[in-house]
Design an enzyme around this catalytic site. Structure first.
Site, PDB file in Angstrom:
ATOM      1  N   SER A 119       0.802  -1.216   0.000  1.00  0.00           N
ATOM      2  CA  SER A 119       0.000   0.000   0.000  1.00  0.00           C
ATOM      3  C   SER A 119       0.839   1.272   0.000  1.00  0.00           C
ATOM      4  O   SER A 119       0.311   2.353  -0.120  1.00  0.00           O
ATOM      5  CB  SER A 119      -0.958  -0.001   1.181  1.00  0.00           C
ATOM      6  OG  SER A 119      -0.265   0.364   2.337  1.00  0.00           O
ATOM      7  N   LYS A 157       1.346   4.085   7.192  1.00  0.00           N
ATOM      8  CA  LYS A 157       0.559   4.942   6.297  1.00  0.00           C
ATOM      9  C   LYS A 157       1.021   6.389   6.447  1.00  0.00           C
ATOM     10  O   LYS A 157       1.713   6.737   7.398  1.00  0.00           O
ATOM     11  CB  LYS A 157      -0.943   4.899   6.677  1.00  0.00           C
ATOM     12  CG  LYS A 157      -1.615   3.554   6.496  1.00  0.00           C
ATOM     13  CD  LYS A 157      -2.070   3.321   5.071  1.00  0.00           C
ATOM     14  CE  LYS A 157      -2.743   1.987   4.905  1.00  0.00           C
ATOM     15  NZ  LYS A 157      -1.928   0.834   5.170  1.00  0.00           N
TER      16      LYS A 157
END
Ligand SMILES: C[S@@+](CC[C@H](N)C(=O)[O-])C[C@H]1O[C@@H](n2cnc3c(N)ncnc32)[C@H](O)[C@@H]1O
Length: 621
Positions: A119, A157
C-alpha cells in the site's frame, strides 16, 4: 546502513587487505561468498562505497580501500509492519541492522520493521523492505508513520489530520484511506532499506537451462537519466545511463577499449567517455550515427553559446525568398507551409556556422524541432499524423521550440565538456554489425549493447522514427532513401521460408508456436535471429578472449508467444564460443518504447509487450 552480508564483504576486504596490501578482485569476492556473478560482487562494492565504508575515487575493485569506519549504530528489527491492512503489533526483536549515524540523524531512538504489502509503493516502500523508524508519539501532516489503531493493529501509512479526525492514507491509488477518531503514533519513517540481497542471489528454480535473476538494484527508478548530453535528443529504447555505466564499471576498466555494436544515439558511448574508456559505436541508422557523434564530441560551451546567440540574430533576418525548401515526398502532408518556411530559415542559419562540430550540435536541436513542429503525434515512435481540429489548430512556435531544445542541450554539453575524460576517444561507424566493420580481431576489451527488438511492425521502428529529421538534416544524399532504413535493420526483411540451421531449442519452440498462427510473423522472427546470430559471431571475432559481452534485451511477445530472446542469445552464443555467465532481469521504469501493442487483429485490443528486460552476460572462451 550495512546489512549482514555487506558487513561480511567489508570484513573480508579488510582482512584480505591486511594480508596482501591490496583489495580482492570482484572475482575473488564472488568466489568467497559463492555469489552468482561478478556483477553481484560489484553491487556489494558500490553499496559499501555509497555507505562510505570504501573509498570512491577508483572504479576498479583492486583499487578500493577501506576508510575509517563511520560512527555506526545497531538498530533492532522488531518484526513486521503491514503496509496493507493493519496487523497485530507484536514486537519480536529478532535481528539487528547496522546503520551509520549520518543516515538517521543524531537525535532520538530508533527501531526497524520489515514491510509487508504494497500500500505504500508510491512512496517507494515495497513488500520486503525494511523501514527505520524514529520513535515519537506525534507526527506532522503528511509524514509516513507507524500507526496503531483499533486496539493494537499496526499499519504503515501517511497521516493527515482532517476535521477533527485522522486519515491514514495509503500511497497506492488502488487502495482506500482509513479514517479514525483516534490513532496512536509509534514513530516516523526516517529510512527505507530496499530488500535486495535476498533477491540478488536467488535464481528461478524453474526447469530451464538458464536462470534469470531478478535484481531490482538495476531498475534505477526515479533516477536522473538526462544528465550531460544524454538528453539532447529522443531516441527509441535508449540505454538508462546508470545501466550502461554499471556494466562498464563491472566488466571493463579505465583505459580499456569498449564497443557498442548497436550504439543507437550513443548512450553507452557517452558513459564510456565520462569514465575513461575508449569506445567504438556501430549503427545502421544514419540519424543514430549523427546523434551519437554529436553526443560524444566535447565542444567548448563558450564558443557554442556565442555561435548560438549569433544564429538567433541571423535567423530573424533571413527573407522568405532566400530559403530552399527541402524536396522530399509528402513534405506537405507532414508539415504546414508556414512551418516549412520557418524550419528552412533556421536550417539555413545553422548551416552558415563554420565550425562543423558546432553546426552539427545545433542541428540536433533542429532535428527535435522538426519532430515537434511536424504534423505528427510526438508521443509516438511511428509516424502518425494528428487529425481533424487538432491538425487545423496546429500552429507550432518553431523558433521557440528550437530555443528551448538548444538551450537545454548547451547546458548538457557544458557538463559533458567539463566531465568527459580528455584522453579517451570515441569512434562511430556507420555499418551493419552482422558484417566485418574493420575493427581488428581480438582487440576489444568489452562489448556493451542493446540490440533492436525485432521487426518494426510491433516494436520499435527506428527508421520511421528518424525519417522526418533525417530528411531535413541531410543525412542521406537523397532524402527519399530515409524510408528504407527499417528494411535494412535486423529482422527488417522476412526470410523466404522457415528452414534454418540455428542451434537454439528455445528459438525452435517459439517459431513453431508462432508459425501455427501466422507463418509470415514467424519468418520475421527467424530473420531477426539469423541476423543476430551473425552479429554474435562478429562480436566474438572482435572481443579479446576471456572478456565480457553484455546485451540488454527484451523478450517480446509475438502472436501472444513470449520469445525468450535472452535464452536464445545464450544458446546461440554458446555455440559460437561464449559462456553465458549471468542473466539479470530488470524492470524498465522509464525507457521510451511501446509497452502495449495490438496482439491480434482485434481492433482496440492492447497487450503488454515488455516492461522487463534481461541483461545477458557472456564471456568469450
Ligand atoms: C535498442 S537500439 C539502441 C539504443 C541505444 N542503446 C541508445 O541508447 O540510444 C538498437 C539499435 O540497433 C540498430 N540496428 C539495427 N540493426 C542493426 C544492424 N544490423 N547493424 C547495426 N545497427 C543496427 C538500430 O538502428 C538501433 O539504433
Amino acid at each position: 546502513m550495512l546489512t549482514k552480508k555487506q558487513t561480511q564483504v567489508l570484513d573480508f576486504i579488510k582482512v584480505y587487505m591486511a594480508k596482501h596490501s591490496y583489495a580482492p578482485s570482484l572475482d575473488e569476492i564472488k568466489k568467497k561468498f559463492k555469489l552468482a556473478s561478478v556483477s553481484t560482487a560489484h553491487y556489494y562494492i558500490s553499496k559499501l562505497q555509497d555507505a562510505g565504508f570504501l573509498n570512491k575515487e577508483h572504479n576498479q575493485p583492486r583499487a578500493v580501500s577501506t576508510v575509517e569506519a563511520k560512527q555506526t549504530v545497531e538498530i533492532p528489527i522488531l518484526g513486521a509492519i503491514a503496509a496493507g491492512q493493519p496487523i497485530e503489533a507484536i514486537e519480536i526483536p529478532d535481528e539487528t541492522i547496522t546503520i551509520t549515524r549520518d543516515e538517521i540523524g543524531k537525535q532520538g531512538k530508533h527501531y526497524a520493521l520489515r514491510v509487508q504489502g504494497s500500500s505504500m509503493i508510491d512512496e517507494g516502500i515495497f513488500d520486503g523492505d525494511i523501514v527505520v523508524i524514529r520513535k515519537q508519539e506525534v507526527a506532522e501532516n503528511g509524514q509516513t508513520v507507524v500507526a496503531v489503531i483499533d486496539d493494537n493493529q499496526a499499519t504503515l501509512k501517511k497521516l493527515y489530520r482532517e476535521n477533527g479526525k485522522f486519515r491514514l492514507q495509503p500511497a497506492n491509488p488502488t487502495l482506500f484511506p482509513i479514517y479514525r477518531d483516534e490513532v496512536e503514533v509509534r514513530g516516523v519513517v526516517v529510512k527505507i532499506i530496499r530488500n535486495l540481497e535476498s533477491q540478488l542471489d536467488q535464481g528461478q528454480s524453474r526447469d530451464e537451462k538458464y536462470v534469470r535473476k531478478i535484481d531490482y538494484s538495476w531498475d534505477y527508478r526515479g533516477e536522473k537519466t538526462k544528465s550531460h548530453t544524454h538528453g539532447i535528443h529522443t531516441y527509441p529504447a535508449m540505454f538508462i545511463p546508470q545501466v550502461g555505466r554499471r556494466l562498464l564499471e563491472t566488466y571493463s576498466k579505465e583505459g580499456d577499449t569498449i564497443c557498442d555494436i548497436f550504439c543507437g544515439s550513443g548512450s553507452a558511448l557517452v558513459e564510456s567517455r565520462l569514465i575513461g574508456r575508449n569506445a567504438y559505436g556501430i549503427d545502421l541508422n544514419p540519424l543514430a550515427i549523427f546523434l551519437a557523434k554529436a553526443k560524444t564530441t566535447p565542444i567548448n560551451p563558450q564558443k557554442l553559446t556565442k555561435e548560438y546567440i549569433a544564429l538567433l540574430d541571423r535567423v530573424e533576418k533571413i527573407k522568405d525568398k532566400e530559403i530552399q525548401r527541402p524536396n522530399f515526398k509528402n513534405i506537405d502532408f507532414w508539415f504546414k507551409d508556414k512551418v516549412i518556411v520557418k524550419l528552412a530559415k533556421l536550417k539555413k542559419a545553422i548551416r552558415e556556422i563554420k565550425e562543423e562540430t558546432i553546426q552539427n550540435f545545433l542541428m540536433v536541436a533542429f532535428s527535435e524541432t522538426v519532430r515537434y513542429s511536424s504534423n505528427t503525434k510526438t508521443g509516438e515512435f511511428k509516424l502518425v499524423r494528428v487529425k481533424g481540429e487538432k491538425l487545423e489548430k496546429h500552429d507550432p512556435d518553431v523558433i521557440g521550440i528550437f530555443r528551448k531544445h538548444a538551450e537545454k542541450n548547451i547546458a548538457g554539453m557544458t557538463d559533458f565538456y567539463k566531465d568527459a575524460k580528455k584522453d579517451s576517444w570515441t569512434k562511430i561507424i556507420y555499418g551493419d554489425s552482422s558484417k566485418d566493420n574493420g575493427i581488428k580481431a581480438s582487440s576489444i576489451d568489452c562489448i556493451i549493447t542493446s540490440p533492436p527488438y525485432g521487426d518494426s511492425r510491433t516494436t520499435v521502428a527506428y527508421g520511421q522514427f528518424s525519417r522526418l529529421s533525417a530528411q531535413w538534416i541531410d543525412v542521406f544524399d537523397d532524402p527519399n532513401d530515409a524510408s528504407g532504413v527499417d528494411n535494412d535493420l535486423l529482422g527488417g526483411r522476412a526470410t523466404k521460408n522457415l528452414i534454418h540451421t540455428l542451434s537454439s531449442g528455445y528459438l525452435k519452440e517459439s517459431l513453431e508456436k508462432i508459425a501455427k498462427q501466422d507463418e509470415a510473423r514467424a519468418k520475421d522472427v527467424l530473420s531477426f535471429n539469423l541476423g543476430l546470430n551473425e552479429c554474435l559471431k562478429q562480436a566474438h571475432r572482435i572481443l579479446k578472449p576471456g572478456k565480457y559481452f553484455c546485451l540488454v534485451v527484451g523478450n517480446r511477445l509475438v502472436k501472444q508467444v513470449r520469445i525468450p530472446t535472452d535464452f536464445i542469445i545464450a544458446e546461440l552464443a554458446e555455440k559460437i564460443g561464449f559462456t553465458c555467465e549471468d542473466i539479470i532481469v530488470r524492470n524498465i521504469p522509464g525507457k521510451r518504447m511501446p509497452i502495449k501493442n495490438s496482439p491480434t487483429n482485434i481492433v482496440g485490443a492492447l497487450e503488454e509487450t515488455m516492461n522487463k528486460e534481461s541483461i545477458v552476460v557472456l564471456r568469450k572462451n
